[in-house]
Design a protein around this motif. Sequence first.
Motif, short mmCIF file in Angstrom:
data_model
loop_
_atom_site.label_atom_id
_atom_site.label_comp_id
_atom_site.label_asym_id
_atom_site.label_seq_id
_atom_site.Cartn_x
_atom_site.Cartn_y
_atom_site.Cartn_z
N LEU A 47 40.89 -42.27 -70.79
CA LEU A 47 39.89 -42.63 -69.56
C LEU A 47 38.40 -43.39 -69.21
CD1 LEU A 47 40.24 -41.62 -66.70
CD2 LEU A 47 38.79 -39.35 -67.31
N ILE B 40 41.94 -34.62 -54.90
CA ILE B 40 41.24 -34.24 -56.43
C ILE B 40 41.49 -33.12 -56.52
CG2 ILE B 40 38.90 -33.78 -56.82
CD1 ILE B 40 38.23 -36.43 -55.86
N PHE C 272 37.76 -27.16 -59.99
CA PHE C 272 37.79 -27.46 -61.13
C PHE C 272 36.41 -27.62 -61.18
CE2 PHE C 272 36.30 -31.33 -58.67
CZ PHE C 272 35.44 -31.80 -59.21
N ARG D 81 28.41 -34.99 -69.30
CA ARG D 81 29.37 -34.68 -67.91
C ARG D 81 30.36 -34.49 -68.45
NH1 ARG D 81 28.90 -38.17 -62.82
NH2 ARG D 81 26.95 -37.66 -63.16
N ALA D 82 31.38 -33.22 -68.02
CA ALA D 82 32.75 -33.37 -68.25
C ALA D 82 32.68 -32.25 -67.45
CB ALA D 82 33.15 -32.83 -69.70
N ASN D 83 34.06 -31.75 -66.85
CA ASN D 83 34.99 -30.41 -66.73
C ASN D 83 35.19 -29.94 -67.52
OD1 ASN D 83 35.10 -32.41 -64.52
ND2 ASN D 83 36.97 -31.84 -64.31
N TYR E 62 43.72 -34.90 -72.97
CA TYR E 62 44.78 -34.73 -72.69
C TYR E 62 45.12 -34.93 -71.88
CZ TYR E 62 42.35 -34.97 -68.20
OH TYR E 62 41.29 -35.04 -66.98
N PHE F 205 39.55 -36.48 -70.69
CA PHE F 205 38.97 -35.06 -71.72
C PHE F 205 38.44 -33.86 -70.72
CE2 PHE F 205 34.14 -36.35 -71.66
CZ PHE F 205 34.13 -37.08 -71.27
N VAL G 132 37.05 -41.64 -61.47
CA VAL G 132 36.54 -40.12 -62.97
C VAL G 132 36.22 -38.85 -61.78
CG1 VAL G 132 36.10 -42.07 -64.50
CG2 VAL G 132 34.19 -40.85 -62.98
N GLY H 147 35.75 -35.68 -60.34
CA GLY H 147 36.68 -34.83 -60.34
C GLY H 147 38.08 -34.91 -61.69
N ARG H 148 37.84 -35.65 -62.58
CA ARG H 148 38.24 -35.63 -63.71
C ARG H 148 37.16 -35.84 -64.78
NH1 ARG H 148 42.04 -40.48 -61.70
NH2 ARG H 148 44.08 -38.88 -61.94
N ILE H 149 35.71 -36.31 -64.81
CA ILE H 149 34.74 -35.69 -65.72
C ILE H 149 33.99 -35.98 -64.42
CG2 ILE H 149 32.89 -37.94 -66.98
CD1 ILE H 149 35.27 -39.36 -67.68
#
Lengths: 131, 400
Positions: free
Chosen positions: A7, A70, A74, A87-89, A111, A125, B143, B145-147
């Motif tokens: 990504l 979006i 999440f 920074r990440a989900n 994923y 990720f 990115v 919402g994804r990061i």
Amino acid sequence: MANQVPLVDYLVLGDQPHLVANECTQCGARYFDRRNACAGCFGTEFRSVGVATEGEVRAFTIVSMAAPGIEVPFVSAVVDCDGTSVRANVINTPPDPDHVSLGMKVRLATYPMGDDENGTVAVGFGFEPAT
Amino acid sequence: MSAQDEIWILGIHMTKFGKHPDKDLVDLGVEAIQGALADGGVTMADVGVLAAGNLRGGGGIGQQLQKQVGQTGIPVYNVANACATGATALRTAIMAVKAGEVDVGLAVGVEKLAGAGLLAGADRDEDSNVWEPSGRYGAVAEVDGRIGTATMPGVFAQIGMEYGHRYGGANFELFAKISEKNHFHSTLNPLAAYTKAMSADEIMNDVMIAYPNTRPMCSANCDGAAAAVVLNGAKLKTLSKQQQRRAVKVSASILTTDPWEEACQVLPNVNTLTRNAANQAYEQAGVGPEDLDLVELHDCFATAELVHYDNLMLCEEGGAADFFNSGVTWRDGRLPVNVSGGLQSKGHPIAATGIANIWEVCQHLRDEGKQRQIEGAKVGLAHVIGLGSACGVHILEKAA
Ligand SMILES: [Zn+2]
């Protein structure tokens, strides 16, 4: 296996997926974006360094309202990976305050995001609970 | 300090914040400017410089306003500095007066935001047909919402949660109670966009935006403008006793940005630049937090108000939750915070905010706060922060 593309360019795929940072050779400051110079010491030399794949959630929010397109809800978080903030989900766990908490131990997880017209699969990720 | 070096607010005005469907950006800006000039007893002929703030109007607001209120040929500085835009306009006018280039400066901030929704994070487009890296992260897809999240409610939620993680004591209910305080305060402010009291329970059960921030814990998008006339002490002495009595001294005017620290490019650090601004302001003014009678701070979200108690050193380090729980920041407490209702209920027309908070403090220092007057107020502090980041802190004092 289909071709894969990360990504973002700071995600390294393979047997042991991990993140890499641009580290200032002068002061050790770490960045994830393409750099012109170091914001901390103004140095212009960087080396690529691996970032720990395990960490601790230092801050999080559960986003229930976002821009159109979006998927919500999440979990957005700041993960302290052995001194490097990422920074990440938070993924692979329900996005609610019963399943996500400050200080929780997490580890990097990837994923598939789907394939493009060439059959290349983009890989995203996040961090998942480590216990 | 000589009178020439002293900075005073001579006149100041804010419009009603809320929905103004019948007024455009220029109408609102004009109303604020003419109100501030009338409040100060001067005209555009007295003004030597105009600093104009607007973020989302397309540029050149200063000249557009001049064309309605007076084209006197003076220099205009159009400024934009995120949510600190209003404070930046004021600071620009103050710098011109301080530099001795002009005796009288005018600052205005105006915004049309009613119905604007979330202000950061673009709509996500369909992913492209071919994964192609682009941008500074080499991203093959969007990115947000994804990061993590780019939305302000989410960013500030994390900022509040991070404080809670570091020091403890901060939870959903505490943040809701901070919001309850500000909504209660707003019931006394006829210029606020929302003036309805809400209980912490109601606030917690409202629509969730970004946990722990529900809708009433987020600043309200609305229309509004505010303007201020500033001048040096020497010029003030030539004006009437009435003007001198109502003038408010600007004993500190500070603007900072965020110094580099680990993590600051991962989650914006709104703490250090606020603390730096506060330290510089207290030193410039020769006062400390214990001298303050009221504070208007940048509660863009309930989670932000908590961390700024600490950043402005209103409490001891790490003690913001206990500080709030002791009740001191309610309007009947020792140090009322956001008696205007704060951005959560007064509203947050971005570029107007950094002058409107100063208007609020001035009302109290002039004993013109009417039903929400903080009795005996002599010293007040106004704080704004714009992500990116910029922080404005002004300390204001009643005329002796
Ligand atoms: Zn460096």
